[in-house]
Design a protein around this motif. Sequence first.
Motif, PDB file in Angstrom:
ATOM      1  N   TRP A 132      18.278  17.965  62.898  1.00 55.79           N
ATOM      2  CA  TRP A 132      19.300  18.556  63.761  1.00 55.79           C
ATOM      3  C   TRP A 132      19.521  19.980  63.290  1.00 55.79           C
ATOM      4  O   TRP A 132      19.568  20.255  62.094  1.00 55.79           O
ATOM      5  N   ILE A 133      19.666  20.895  64.240  1.00 57.07           N
ATOM      6  CA  ILE A 133      19.954  22.292  63.918  1.00 57.07           C
ATOM      7  C   ILE A 133      21.275  22.669  64.572  1.00 57.07           C
ATOM      8  O   ILE A 133      21.446  22.534  65.783  1.00 57.07           O
ATOM      9  N   PHE A 134      22.195  23.121  63.751  1.00 56.97           N
ATOM     10  CA  PHE A 134      23.504  23.568  64.216  1.00 56.97           C
ATOM     11  C   PHE A 134      23.485  25.087  64.275  1.00 56.97           C
ATOM     12  O   PHE A 134      23.139  25.744  63.289  1.00 56.97           O
ATOM     13  N   PRO A 186      26.767  19.955  70.174  1.00 58.74           N
ATOM     14  CA  PRO A 186      26.924  21.065  69.248  1.00 58.74           C
ATOM     15  C   PRO A 186      25.707  21.306  68.360  1.00 58.74           C
ATOM     16  O   PRO A 186      25.740  22.155  67.499  1.00 58.74           O
ATOM     17  N   TYR A 187      24.620  20.544  68.549  1.00 59.05           N
ATOM     18  CA  TYR A 187      23.425  20.748  67.731  1.00 59.05           C
ATOM     19  C   TYR A 187      22.182  20.495  68.572  1.00 59.05           C
ATOM     20  O   TYR A 187      22.242  19.896  69.642  1.00 59.05           O
ATOM     21  N   LEU A 188      21.051  20.986  68.073  1.00 62.05           N
ATOM     22  CA  LEU A 188      19.767  20.774  68.727  1.00 62.05           C
ATOM     23  C   LEU A 188      19.010  19.690  67.980  1.00 62.05           C
ATOM     24  O   LEU A 188      18.937  19.717  66.753  1.00 62.05           O
ATOM     25  N   ILE A 212      30.435  18.600  57.555  1.00 61.58           N
ATOM     26  CA  ILE A 212      30.147  19.832  56.805  1.00 61.58           C
ATOM     27  C   ILE A 212      29.201  20.720  57.605  1.00 61.58           C
ATOM     28  O   ILE A 212      29.317  21.947  57.573  1.00 61.58           O
ATOM     29  N   ALA A 213      28.285  20.119  58.361  1.00 62.94           N
ATOM     30  CA  ALA A 213      27.348  20.911  59.168  1.00 62.94           C
ATOM     31  C   ALA A 213      28.097  21.720  60.225  1.00 62.94           C
ATOM     32  O   ALA A 213      27.834  22.914  60.408  1.00 62.94           O
ATOM     33  N   GLU A 214      29.021  21.083  60.927  1.00 59.91           N
ATOM     34  CA  GLU A 214      29.791  21.797  61.948  1.00 59.91           C
ATOM     35  C   GLU A 214      30.693  22.865  61.317  1.00 59.91           C
ATOM     36  O   GLU A 214      30.831  23.955  61.859  1.00 59.91           O
ATOM     37  N   ALA A 215      31.278  22.551  60.168  1.00 63.94           N
ATOM     38  CA  ALA A 215      32.148  23.526  59.493  1.00 63.94           C
ATOM     39  C   ALA A 215      31.364  24.763  59.070  1.00 63.94           C
ATOM     40  O   ALA A 215      31.832  25.896  59.239  1.00 63.94           O
ATOM     41  N   LEU A 216      30.160  24.573  58.541  1.00 63.07           N
ATOM     42  CA  LEU A 216      29.334  25.713  58.133  1.00 63.07           C
ATOM     43  C   LEU A 216      28.899  26.540  59.343  1.00 63.07           C
ATOM     44  O   LEU A 216      28.893  27.770  59.301  1.00 63.07           O
ATOM     45  N   ALA A 217      28.529  25.856  60.436  1.00 62.76           N
ATOM     46  CA  ALA A 217      28.125  26.569  61.655  1.00 62.76           C
ATOM     47  C   ALA A 217      29.289  27.383  62.218  1.00 62.76           C
ATOM     48  O   ALA A 217      29.105  28.516  62.666  1.00 62.76           O
ATOM     49  N   GLN A 218      30.487  26.830  62.173  1.00 61.82           N
ATOM     50  CA  GLN A 218      31.658  27.552  62.664  1.00 61.82           C
ATOM     51  C   GLN A 218      31.962  28.775  61.810  1.00 61.82           C
ATOM     52  O   GLN A 218      32.622  29.696  62.265  1.00 61.82           O
ATOM     53  N   ARG A 219      31.447  28.793  60.586  1.00 65.22           N
ATOM     54  CA  ARG A 219      31.651  29.944  59.701  1.00 65.22           C
ATOM     55  C   ARG A 219      30.488  30.937  59.766  1.00 65.22           C
ATOM     56  O   ARG A 219      30.396  31.848  58.954  1.00 65.22           O
TER      57      ARG A 219
END
Length: 109
Positions: A28-30, A1-3, A69-76
């Motif tokens: 890491w970049i989400f 899910p990230y680069l 939090i990174a995945e949650a922000l990306a999903q938003r």
Amino acid sequence: PYLEVSIDVTHALPAEAAAVSRVDIAAWIFLPAPDRLPEVPSTVVLVNGGTYDKRHHRFEVPGRTGYSIAEALAQRGHFVILPDHLGVEGTPGLTDCPSAADRILVRST
């Protein structure tokens, strides 16, 4: 899910660290969920405190979800960047120039 990326920050080094040929910061970049990408996207950079590394913002609990939090922000719909500090995790330190990390952060943002 990230680069996983390596960002060249040599240009931001202070003069006393100029002898170093190249310094990279691991990050890491989400990417945002495509269906949640807003018309005007935003980027969130989460910088760790102390000796924590980028994993602090992508906390994994075995058998559980929803702690990142990174995945949650990306999903938003946000682009999220989690960089390491110099000398932490996948990023080498500059022992001859301890103030380099602060200068790189300021010049790169």
